[in-house]
Scaffold this motif. Sequence first.
Motif, PDB file in Angstrom:
ATOM      1  N   TRP A 149       0.834  -1.198   0.000  1.00  0.00           N
ATOM      2  CA  TRP A 149       0.000   0.000   0.000  1.00  0.00           C
ATOM      3  C   TRP A 149       0.873   1.255   0.000  1.00  0.00           C
ATOM      4  O   TRP A 149       1.866   1.340   0.718  1.00  0.00           O
ATOM      5  CB  TRP A 149      -0.905   0.024   1.220  1.00  0.00           C
ATOM      6  CG  TRP A 149      -2.011  -0.993   1.180  1.00  0.00           C
ATOM      7  CD1 TRP A 149      -1.888  -2.346   1.184  1.00  0.00           C
ATOM      8  CD2 TRP A 149      -3.406  -0.713   1.129  1.00  0.00           C
ATOM      9  NE1 TRP A 149      -3.116  -2.944   1.135  1.00  0.00           N
ATOM     10  CE2 TRP A 149      -4.079  -1.968   1.116  1.00  0.00           C
ATOM     11  CE3 TRP A 149      -4.166   0.449   1.113  1.00  0.00           C
ATOM     12  CZ2 TRP A 149      -5.466  -2.070   1.057  1.00  0.00           C
ATOM     13  CZ3 TRP A 149      -5.542   0.357   1.075  1.00  0.00           C
ATOM     14  CH2 TRP A 149      -6.181  -0.894   1.041  1.00  0.00           C
ATOM     15  N   THR A 150       0.448   2.239  -0.799  1.00  0.00           N
ATOM     16  CA  THR A 150       1.087   3.549  -0.782  1.00  0.00           C
ATOM     17  C   THR A 150       0.170   4.537  -0.052  1.00  0.00           C
ATOM     18  O   THR A 150      -0.984   4.235   0.262  1.00  0.00           O
ATOM     19  CB  THR A 150       1.334   4.066  -2.209  1.00  0.00           C
ATOM     20  OG1 THR A 150       0.066   4.368  -2.825  1.00  0.00           O
ATOM     21  CG2 THR A 150       2.066   3.018  -3.047  1.00  0.00           C
ATOM     22  N   THR A 189      -4.052   4.451   0.716  1.00  0.00           N
ATOM     23  CA  THR A 189      -4.759   4.646   1.987  1.00  0.00           C
ATOM     24  C   THR A 189      -5.648   5.883   1.929  1.00  0.00           C
ATOM     25  O   THR A 189      -6.751   5.894   2.508  1.00  0.00           O
ATOM     26  CB  THR A 189      -3.759   4.776   3.146  1.00  0.00           C
ATOM     27  OG1 THR A 189      -2.827   5.827   2.870  1.00  0.00           O
ATOM     28  CG2 THR A 189      -3.000   3.476   3.360  1.00  0.00           C
ATOM     29  N   ALA A 190      -5.210   6.916   1.227  1.00  0.00           N
ATOM     30  CA  ALA A 190      -6.043   8.114   1.077  1.00  0.00           C
ATOM     31  C   ALA A 190      -7.313   7.787   0.304  1.00  0.00           C
ATOM     32  O   ALA A 190      -8.405   8.280   0.630  1.00  0.00           O
ATOM     33  CB  ALA A 190      -5.259   9.216   0.375  1.00  0.00           C
ATOM     34  N   PHE A 191      -7.209   6.939  -0.710  1.00  0.00           N
ATOM     35  CA  PHE A 191      -8.385   6.567  -1.495  1.00  0.00           C
ATOM     36  C   PHE A 191      -9.338   5.708  -0.664  1.00  0.00           C
ATOM     37  O   PHE A 191     -10.562   5.885  -0.724  1.00  0.00           O
ATOM     38  CB  PHE A 191      -7.970   5.825  -2.765  1.00  0.00           C
ATOM     39  CG  PHE A 191      -9.138   5.398  -3.612  1.00  0.00           C
ATOM     40  CD1 PHE A 191      -9.994   6.336  -4.165  1.00  0.00           C
ATOM     41  CD2 PHE A 191      -9.385   4.050  -3.854  1.00  0.00           C
ATOM     42  CE1 PHE A 191     -11.075   5.951  -4.942  1.00  0.00           C
ATOM     43  CE2 PHE A 191     -10.463   3.654  -4.624  1.00  0.00           C
ATOM     44  CZ  PHE A 191     -11.313   4.608  -5.172  1.00  0.00           C
ATOM     45  N   LEU A 192      -8.805   4.801   0.129  1.00  0.00           N
ATOM     46  CA  LEU A 192      -9.653   3.994   1.009  1.00  0.00           C
ATOM     47  C   LEU A 192     -10.406   4.903   1.987  1.00  0.00           C
ATOM     48  O   LEU A 192     -11.603   4.702   2.241  1.00  0.00           O
ATOM     49  CB  LEU A 192      -8.811   2.980   1.772  1.00  0.00           C
ATOM     50  CG  LEU A 192      -9.575   2.077   2.751  1.00  0.00           C
ATOM     51  CD1 LEU A 192     -10.590   1.212   2.021  1.00  0.00           C
ATOM     52  CD2 LEU A 192      -8.602   1.209   3.544  1.00  0.00           C
ATOM     53  N   ALA A 193      -9.722   5.901   2.509  1.00  0.00           N
ATOM     54  CA  ALA A 193     -10.378   6.851   3.412  1.00  0.00           C
ATOM     55  C   ALA A 193     -11.471   7.617   2.682  1.00  0.00           C
ATOM     56  O   ALA A 193     -12.546   7.881   3.245  1.00  0.00           O
ATOM     57  CB  ALA A 193      -9.348   7.815   3.994  1.00  0.00           C
ATOM     58  N   GLY A 207     -20.659  10.364  -6.588  1.00  0.00           N
ATOM     59  CA  GLY A 207     -19.346  10.720  -6.057  1.00  0.00           C
ATOM     60  C   GLY A 207     -18.404   9.531  -5.975  1.00  0.00           C
ATOM     61  O   GLY A 207     -17.193   9.668  -6.200  1.00  0.00           O
ATOM     62  N   ILE A 208     -18.942   8.350  -5.647  1.00  0.00           N
ATOM     63  CA  ILE A 208     -18.106   7.141  -5.617  1.00  0.00           C
ATOM     64  C   ILE A 208     -17.491   6.906  -6.985  1.00  0.00           C
ATOM     65  O   ILE A 208     -16.278   6.646  -7.118  1.00  0.00           O
ATOM     66  CB  ILE A 208     -18.936   5.921  -5.177  1.00  0.00           C
ATOM     67  CG1 ILE A 208     -19.353   6.038  -3.716  1.00  0.00           C
ATOM     68  CG2 ILE A 208     -18.142   4.617  -5.391  1.00  0.00           C
ATOM     69  CD1 ILE A 208     -20.328   4.971  -3.268  1.00  0.00           C
ATOM     70  N   VAL A 209     -18.322   6.998  -8.023  1.00  0.00           N
ATOM     71  CA  VAL A 209     -17.828   6.741  -9.381  1.00  0.00           C
ATOM     72  C   VAL A 209     -16.848   7.827  -9.804  1.00  0.00           C
ATOM     73  O   VAL A 209     -15.805   7.534 -10.422  1.00  0.00           O
ATOM     74  CB  VAL A 209     -19.003   6.639 -10.364  1.00  0.00           C
ATOM     75  CG1 VAL A 209     -18.489   6.418 -11.790  1.00  0.00           C
ATOM     76  CG2 VAL A 209     -19.938   5.502  -9.961  1.00  0.00           C
ATOM     77  N   THR A 210     -17.142   9.072  -9.479  1.00  0.00           N
ATOM     78  CA  THR A 210     -16.225  10.160  -9.823  1.00  0.00           C
ATOM     79  C   THR A 210     -14.864   9.950  -9.160  1.00  0.00           C
ATOM     80  O   THR A 210     -13.804  10.098  -9.801  1.00  0.00           O
ATOM     81  CB  THR A 210     -16.820  11.512  -9.378  1.00  0.00           C
ATOM     82  OG1 THR A 210     -18.044  11.738 -10.076  1.00  0.00           O
ATOM     83  CG2 THR A 210     -15.853  12.652  -9.657  1.00  0.00           C
ATOM     84  N   ASP A 211     -14.876   9.576  -7.874  1.00  0.00           N
ATOM     85  CA  ASP A 211     -13.622   9.359  -7.149  1.00  0.00           C
ATOM     86  C   ASP A 211     -12.818   8.203  -7.717  1.00  0.00           C
ATOM     87  O   ASP A 211     -11.593   8.304  -7.894  1.00  0.00           O
ATOM     88  CB  ASP A 211     -13.916   9.094  -5.669  1.00  0.00           C
ATOM     89  CG  ASP A 211     -14.438  10.309  -4.940  1.00  0.00           C
ATOM     90  OD1 ASP A 211     -14.320  11.426  -5.479  1.00  0.00           O
ATOM     91  OD2 ASP A 211     -14.973  10.143  -3.821  1.00  0.00           O
ATOM     92  N   VAL A 212     -13.501   7.099  -8.000  1.00  0.00           N
ATOM     93  CA  VAL A 212     -12.757   5.920  -8.446  1.00  0.00           C
ATOM     94  C   VAL A 212     -12.247   6.097  -9.873  1.00  0.00           C
ATOM     95  O   VAL A 212     -11.169   5.589 -10.219  1.00  0.00           O
ATOM     96  CB  VAL A 212     -13.610   4.645  -8.303  1.00  0.00           C
ATOM     97  CG1 VAL A 212     -14.736   4.589  -9.324  1.00  0.00           C
ATOM     98  CG2 VAL A 212     -12.735   3.388  -8.431  1.00  0.00           C
ATOM     99  N   ARG A 213     -12.964   6.816 -10.699  1.00  0.00           N
ATOM    100  CA  ARG A 213     -12.463   7.060 -12.056  1.00  0.00           C
ATOM    101  C   ARG A 213     -11.205   7.923 -12.014  1.00  0.00           C
ATOM    102  O   ARG A 213     -10.243   7.689 -12.759  1.00  0.00           O
ATOM    103  CB  ARG A 213     -13.540   7.710 -12.919  1.00  0.00           C
ATOM    104  CG  ARG A 213     -14.697   6.769 -13.242  1.00  0.00           C
ATOM    105  CD  ARG A 213     -15.795   7.452 -14.061  1.00  0.00           C
ATOM    106  NE  ARG A 213     -15.377   7.648 -15.434  1.00  0.00           N
ATOM    107  CZ  ARG A 213     -15.309   8.816 -16.055  1.00  0.00           C
ATOM    108  NH1 ARG A 213     -15.609   9.928 -15.382  1.00  0.00           N
ATOM    109  NH2 ARG A 213     -14.936   8.903 -17.310  1.00  0.00           N
ATOM    110  N   ALA A 214     -11.206   8.928 -11.121  1.00  0.00           N
ATOM    111  CA  ALA A 214     -10.006   9.760 -10.976  1.00  0.00           C
ATOM    112  C   ALA A 214      -8.848   8.928 -10.435  1.00  0.00           C
ATOM    113  O   ALA A 214      -7.699   9.047 -10.904  1.00  0.00           O
ATOM    114  CB  ALA A 214     -10.306  10.933 -10.049  1.00  0.00           C
ATOM    115  N   ALA A 248      -3.842  -1.263  -6.194  1.00  0.00           N
ATOM    116  CA  ALA A 248      -4.714  -0.305  -6.871  1.00  0.00           C
ATOM    117  C   ALA A 248      -5.892  -1.018  -7.529  1.00  0.00           C
ATOM    118  O   ALA A 248      -7.041  -0.553  -7.454  1.00  0.00           O
ATOM    119  CB  ALA A 248      -3.922   0.479  -7.906  1.00  0.00           C
ATOM    120  N   LEU A 249      -5.631  -2.164  -8.153  1.00  0.00           N
ATOM    121  CA  LEU A 249      -6.703  -2.919  -8.803  1.00  0.00           C
ATOM    122  C   LEU A 249      -7.686  -3.459  -7.755  1.00  0.00           C
ATOM    123  O   LEU A 249      -8.905  -3.422  -7.949  1.00  0.00           O
ATOM    124  CB  LEU A 249      -6.104  -4.063  -9.623  1.00  0.00           C
ATOM    125  CG  LEU A 249      -7.028  -4.752 -10.641  1.00  0.00           C
ATOM    126  CD1 LEU A 249      -7.567  -3.744 -11.647  1.00  0.00           C
ATOM    127  CD2 LEU A 249      -6.276  -5.876 -11.357  1.00  0.00           C
TER     128      LEU A 249
END
Length: 661
Positions: A530-531, A535-539, A568-575, A596-597
């Motif tokens: 993990w980078t 962890t920021a994305f999980l948060a 918002g979930i989709v917007t975040d994960v696409r970014a 990441a995957l």
Amino acid sequence: MILNQYSESELSDAFGIEMSPVEGLGVGAGWGRVAPGASSHSDRHDETEFFVIVAGTGELTVDGRSHPVGPGTVALFEPFESHVITNTGGTDLVFLTQYWRDAARARASATSRVRANPTDRPQFVFSTPPTPNGDLHLGHLSGPYLGADVYVRYQRLIGNQAWHLTGSDDFQSYVTAVAAREGSTSAEVAAHFSAEIAATLAAMDISVDEYYVTSTEEGYREGLQRYFTRLVDSGHVRPRATPALLDAETGDYLYEVDVSGTCPSCSHGAGGNICEECGEPNLVADLVDPSSRLSSAAPKTDEVVRYTLPLHEFADVVADHHKRGRVPVRLRELAERVFARPSLDLPVSHPSDWGVRPAGDDLDGQVIWVWPEMSHGFLHGIERLGAGTGQQWSKDAPSKDWKIVHFFGYDNSFYHAILYPVLYGLAHPGWNPDIDYHVNEFYLLEGQKFSTSRRHAIWGKEILTPDTVDAVRYYLSRTRPEGERTDFRRAEFDRTCADTLVGEWQEWLTGLGERVERHADGVAPDAGTWTTEHTAFLARLSIRLDEVTAALNPEGFSLTAAASALEGIVTDVRAFSRQQAALAHDGRWSSEARTALALELAAARLLATTSAPLMPRFSAKLTAALGLPAVATWSETVVLVEPGSRCTLADTRFFGTGEQR
């Protein structure tokens, strides 16, 4: 040292009981006395508070749950828990209270996923019974019916008992008007459109646990007559001659569909008995410049004897009721306007040959008005539901354990939130119903009200197919008129389907499936290294979970907020996906690429769970494509997809297109 003793001479009126302060403790404190048979007003605040019962016996009602108390009982109330103390004994109930502010505790209570949900009580969730004078269009579906369906689906996912009830409101005068126009009978019109309405609800994937039909239900008429007799026996509902309008040519009695004019309260156009614009009732005879649907002559005024309720006498009763449950400020403000009138003698029966006559038929040719009737219909629905589920729920003896949740349009607010609490108090004096109210405004179509007469409507059956139903549910949630009127525009709906659901959601999920096939042989990989970005994305996903949860919990229930959080979930994960795409899946960073995957799959799993109440078909398809069982419980945390789960995202088509009819 501080000494303080309970003294009756220092008591004064407060919160519906008697209180006296205890000074100098560093926190708020006081003595309280509740007389036999008395109750405090319902209280809800941000402080933490506890009671110590010193003398007497009684009952504490906390967020609708009742608990016996006696000398030596200590009860602590978390911030925002509503509480009422009642003396059930024959002597004074005396208690000591202390209260203080704790910001951290208040925050924990405000964001709790448990406190606002009645976990150990049956919840009866009603969408306003539709009038069977036509089928349902998108304006109908966007409001009470979709709202109640999503509410029940979420409550069940968090483990609570909840049922969706509605019915066919057959005895509306609008049914009679359609029958006259079509040369049919009221019963035939009601039966036809009741069946059409049920079919449209099913096409919208709106699940109804109890659908009752008022004109044909066994025992319904008799139960309604008993209910109305109790209203009359209360002494408050009695025959009284008051002004009414009659058609000048036919002499027919005018109300509801047969008369219109200018609202005496807000000066907008209004129909008989209610103004859709301001929500206030009218007495028909007080309409300004009234006109009859039956002839072109100006209606005449005459005195007509009808069963009448002096509603203005019950302002305090309604205010007390509004302190118990979820009552939006829009409804409380309406009640303030209604009770600002010096008097409101409301007829609750009308001359008609379509409806249920009061027992004894003291007033020849009159029927119980359909709107007071509806309050009984809700209790009838609960009894019918109980009969099918093995529960002994009785419409003649409603239980204080019941939690009732109403979804309705603002034009029905007067009846649900003002009239019905008064009627329940008269018919069942020992029952103080715990009711939450969810109200929506008008949903417009291309900037104008839906209108069947002008053929300005999109009917549910015109747009709903197995391929489009989730897109319709998503778009109606996203644009639902919760705090203000909103607009359905067909071109915008089509763009949302093409650009958002297909162009963003479907495209991301298909691409994710292709990457899982290419880099992980079609199965979910285990996370590796993990980078900080991971962890920021999980948060971030955890925040999105909290947002959807808050939007679906009863206190803040909002389909627009829930739909926004899903987007918002989709917007975040696409970014996140675009950011991580530069990372190679072989070589020195392969472990990080695997993480990441795995996180993208976790986002897909989160989307499957959180979309289940709003978009049940999409959720089921997505969980299946992730190799997971159907969503059965709400997620408390963001969870990775189990390594080795077979993924078929690349081969799954989740949405049709907006152009489908």
